[in-house]
Design a protein around this motif. Sequence first.
Motif, PDB file in Angstrom:
ATOM      1  N   LEU A   1      80.632  50.593  17.156  1.00 58.87           N
ATOM      2  CA  LEU A   1      79.702  51.038  16.167  1.00 58.87           C
ATOM      3  C   LEU A   1      78.738  50.202  15.531  1.00 58.87           C
ATOM      4  O   LEU A   1      77.496  50.465  15.343  1.00 58.87           O
ATOM      5  N   ILE A   2      79.146  49.125  15.131  1.00 57.72           N
ATOM      6  CA  ILE A   2      78.367  47.976  14.442  1.00 57.72           C
ATOM      7  C   ILE A   2      77.302  47.553  15.434  1.00 57.72           C
ATOM      8  O   ILE A   2      76.254  47.149  15.155  1.00 57.72           O
ATOM      9  N   ARG A   3      77.693  47.227  16.836  1.00 58.62           N
ATOM     10  CA  ARG A   3      76.865  46.599  17.637  1.00 58.62           C
ATOM     11  C   ARG A   3      75.917  47.539  18.075  1.00 58.62           C
ATOM     12  O   ARG A   3      74.869  47.390  18.372  1.00 58.62           O
ATOM     13  N   GLU A   4      76.304  48.861  18.326  1.00 57.29           N
ATOM     14  CA  GLU A   4      75.351  49.788  19.057  1.00 57.29           C
ATOM     15  C   GLU A   4      74.999  51.185  18.544  1.00 57.29           C
ATOM     16  O   GLU A   4      74.192  51.909  18.731  1.00 57.29           O
ATOM     17  N   GLY A   5      75.774  51.155  17.498  1.00 54.67           N
ATOM     18  CA  GLY A   5      75.582  52.506  16.650  1.00 54.67           C
ATOM     19  C   GLY A   5      76.155  53.713  16.951  1.00 54.67           C
ATOM     20  O   GLY A   5      76.309  54.962  16.317  1.00 54.67           O
ATOM     21  N   ARG A   6      76.725  53.897  18.377  1.00 51.30           N
ATOM     22  CA  ARG A   6      77.298  54.644  18.603  1.00 51.30           C
ATOM     23  C   ARG A   6      78.543  54.395  19.623  1.00 51.30           C
ATOM     24  O   ARG A   6      78.530  53.105  19.865  1.00 51.30           O
ATOM     25  N   TYR A   7      79.329  55.338  20.019  1.00 50.94           N
ATOM     26  CA  TYR A   7      80.643  55.023  20.966  1.00 50.94           C
ATOM     27  C   TYR A   7      80.418  55.599  21.989  1.00 50.94           C
ATOM     28  O   TYR A   7      80.618  56.904  22.081  1.00 50.94           O
ATOM     29  N   PRO A   8      80.447  55.183  23.167  1.00 52.33           N
ATOM     30  CA  PRO A   8      80.498  55.813  24.416  1.00 52.33           C
ATOM     31  C   PRO A   8      81.886  56.418  24.919  1.00 52.33           C
ATOM     32  O   PRO A   8      82.955  55.600  24.855  1.00 52.33           O
ATOM     33  N   HIS A   9      81.729  57.560  25.237  1.00 56.00           N
ATOM     34  CA  HIS A   9      83.361  58.350  25.602  1.00 56.00           C
ATOM     35  C   HIS A   9      83.472  58.250  27.156  1.00 56.00           C
ATOM     36  O   HIS A   9      82.442  58.830  27.565  1.00 56.00           O
ATOM     37  N   PRO A  10      84.595  57.710  27.660  1.00 51.64           N
ATOM     38  CA  PRO A  10      84.797  57.926  29.109  1.00 51.64           C
ATOM     39  C   PRO A  10      84.865  59.385  29.697  1.00 51.64           C
ATOM     40  O   PRO A  10      85.622  60.000  28.901  1.00 51.64           O
ATOM     41  N   SER A  11      84.404  59.599  30.815  1.00 48.55           N
ATOM     42  CA  SER A  11      84.497  61.154  31.426  1.00 48.55           C
ATOM     43  C   SER A  11      84.620  61.039  32.775  1.00 48.55           C
ATOM     44  O   SER A  11      84.222  60.088  33.587  1.00 48.55           O
ATOM     45  N   LEU A  12      85.422  61.945  33.328  1.00 44.87           N
ATOM     46  CA  LEU A  12      85.482  62.183  34.807  1.00 44.87           C
ATOM     47  C   LEU A  12      84.364  63.116  35.223  1.00 44.87           C
ATOM     48  O   LEU A  12      84.147  63.039  36.561  1.00 44.87           O
ATOM     49  N   GLY A  13      83.667  63.840  34.446  1.00 49.36           N
ATOM     50  CA  GLY A  13      82.705  64.694  34.871  1.00 49.36           C
ATOM     51  C   GLY A  13      83.215  65.793  35.493  1.00 49.36           C
ATOM     52  O   GLY A  13      82.525  66.519  36.455  1.00 49.36           O
ATOM     53  N   VAL A  14      83.956  66.477  34.874  1.00 43.09           N
ATOM     54  CA  VAL A  14      84.862  67.626  35.106  1.00 43.09           C
ATOM     55  C   VAL A  14      85.034  68.755  34.237  1.00 43.09           C
ATOM     56  O   VAL A  14      85.023  68.216  33.323  1.00 43.09           O
ATOM     57  N   ARG A  15      84.825  69.954  34.427  1.00 43.79           N
ATOM     58  CA  ARG A  15      85.358  70.964  33.699  1.00 43.79           C
ATOM     59  C   ARG A  15      86.469  71.672  34.129  1.00 43.79           C
ATOM     60  O   ARG A  15      86.549  72.146  35.576  1.00 43.79           O
ATOM     61  N   VAL A  16      87.609  71.648  33.421  1.00 44.70           N
ATOM     62  CA  VAL A  16      88.919  72.139  34.056  1.00 44.70           C
ATOM     63  C   VAL A  16      89.366  73.469  33.483  1.00 44.70           C
ATOM     64  O   VAL A  16      89.051  73.774  32.472  1.00 44.70           O
ATOM     65  N   ILE A  17      90.401  74.115  34.137  1.00 44.61           N
ATOM     66  CA  ILE A  17      91.151  75.186  33.740  1.00 44.61           C
ATOM     67  C   ILE A  17      92.749  74.686  33.648  1.00 44.61           C
ATOM     68  O   ILE A  17      93.050  74.388  34.627  1.00 44.61           O
ATOM     69  N   GLU A  18      93.498  74.743  32.593  1.00 44.61           N
ATOM     70  CA  GLU A  18      94.864  74.270  32.571  1.00 44.61           C
ATOM     71  C   GLU A  18      95.593  75.330  33.217  1.00 44.61           C
ATOM     72  O   GLU A  18      95.555  76.594  33.166  1.00 44.61           O
ATOM     73  N   LEU A  19      96.443  75.051  34.144  1.00 47.77           N
ATOM     74  CA  LEU A  19      97.255  75.715  34.852  1.00 47.77           C
ATOM     75  C   LEU A  19      98.437  76.140  34.244  1.00 47.77           C
ATOM     76  O   LEU A  19      99.132  75.159  33.497  1.00 47.77           O
ATOM     77  N   THR A  20      99.146  77.345  34.218  1.00 48.96           N
ATOM     78  CA  THR A  20     100.323  77.623  33.516  1.00 48.96           C
ATOM     79  C   THR A  20     100.807  78.730  34.507  1.00 48.96           C
ATOM     80  O   THR A  20     100.230  79.178  35.415  1.00 48.96           O
ATOM     81  N   PRO A  21     102.093  78.935  34.384  1.00 47.02           N
ATOM     82  CA  PRO A  21     102.635  80.076  35.377  1.00 47.02           C
ATOM     83  C   PRO A  21     101.998  81.367  35.305  1.00 47.02           C
ATOM     84  O   PRO A  21     101.786  82.057  36.298  1.00 47.02           O
ATOM     85  N   GLN A  22     101.576  81.608  34.043  1.00 46.09           N
ATOM     86  CA  GLN A  22     100.893  83.074  33.885  1.00 46.09           C
ATOM     87  C   GLN A  22      99.468  82.892  34.499  1.00 46.09           C
ATOM     88  O   GLN A  22      99.246  83.970  35.330  1.00 46.09           O
ATOM     89  N   ARG A  23      98.849  81.837  34.510  1.00 50.41           N
ATOM     90  CA  ARG A  23      97.475  81.919  34.959  1.00 50.41           C
ATOM     91  C   ARG A  23      97.689  81.693  36.568  1.00 50.41           C
ATOM     92  O   ARG A  23      96.914  82.175  37.274  1.00 50.41           O
ATOM     93  N   ALA A  24      98.804  81.097  36.883  1.00 55.12           N
ATOM     94  CA  ALA A  24      99.014  80.998  38.352  1.00 55.12           C
ATOM     95  C   ALA A  24      99.348  82.385  38.993  1.00 55.12           C
ATOM     96  O   ALA A  24      98.758  82.720  40.078  1.00 55.12           O
ATOM     97  N   ALA A  25      99.713  83.018  38.289  1.00 54.18           N
ATOM     98  CA  ALA A  25     100.030  84.643  38.724  1.00 54.18           C
ATOM     99  C   ALA A  25      98.674  85.257  38.830  1.00 54.18           C
ATOM    100  O   ALA A  25      98.542  86.209  39.623  1.00 54.18           O
TER     101      ALA A  25
END
Length: 395
Positions: free
Chosen positions: A270-294
Amino acid sequence: MSPQPGRGRWIVLFVEVVLLAVIAGAFLWTAFVGNRSAAVAVMPSPTPFTLVAPTVIPLTATDLETQIAAVYREAGPSVVNITSRSISYDFFFNPVPRQGSGSGFFYDTLGHIITNYHVIADADELQVTLADGRTLPAQIVGSDPSNDLAVIKVDLPASEIRPLPIGDSTQVYVGQFVLALGNPFGLERTLTFGIVSALGRVIESPNQRFIGEVIQSDVAINPGNSGGPLLDLSGRVIGVNSAILSPSGANAGIGFAISARTVQRVVPVLIREGRYPHPSLGVRVIELTPQRAALFERAGMRLPVTQGLLIAELINGGPAAQAGLRGPDRLVRVGNWNLPVGGDVIVAINGRSITTSQELLVYLETETQVGETVQVTFIRDGREQTLPVTLAELR
């Protein structure tokens, strides 16, 4: 004159009783001493506690009070009161002045002050009140809402600044004595005392992401404490007080502090760049549960697993897409749901099991950085596979 037979028998019997008592007493004494010695020999040593703890624990109440008072004397001048002012407008476009307050502490002799992002968010003007009562204007150097951290700066000679040392939060343990310094309800440099209640908590950030490695304590924290330091008994910062859990909005004995490990990772950037870059896989996901699997089964799609992260969308040109991961190839309507089907199911990163989007975000945030290559394990067509993915900045 010869002794009487009856009297002699009584004498012999008396001697025998005395001897038996002596022998029994000796036996019991030996057993008692031996057992006591054995107990002392196998009693757990307190050494593991002193090895884990970053500070030497005082042995008496007086020693503890003396140490707490010493920390307050040393750390007090480093803690500041931050006042933020902004202007908003009502329905009729009339200006409505707003003011908030929080805490912060000096990070270095250049005048950089660490605080929470939510303390300075949307501020049009910032003022810092020092321990000696002086008030100085401050400027925002950098901020990171995803970790609720910010750095502001005041112009002050280095000789007048006493930065607080940053400790090692990986050595913090449950039950450790800790102190909070801040300005609750505007009451400057208030000291409170308690213990670490839990480690590794995850809380929501101001921008609805997740902050990991959070320290929970029962130290009294109230509005105005935000941005102030959580200290160990050596006066080292192990966290930045950020939030409380309370039905009333005031202290209920559950407070949360951003860990020093997070501070050490984010603040220099933050001191050096003014912001902090956050790493990402570049995906949007759905959490699987037994109910959603059904639900998927009702759509005729039997999933190979009932836990994991189903890729619902690949960001075009993102890290996962470039690495060869597969997104959905169609949508299937089930009731009120449009279910994306055909995508890979992420189950691990670098061998670490990942079953929720929270786990994914926290792992990427705390264990990786932009530009790093991670091994992503996923299920495709019923088979487990692994691909290297080079993380990019979250946009």
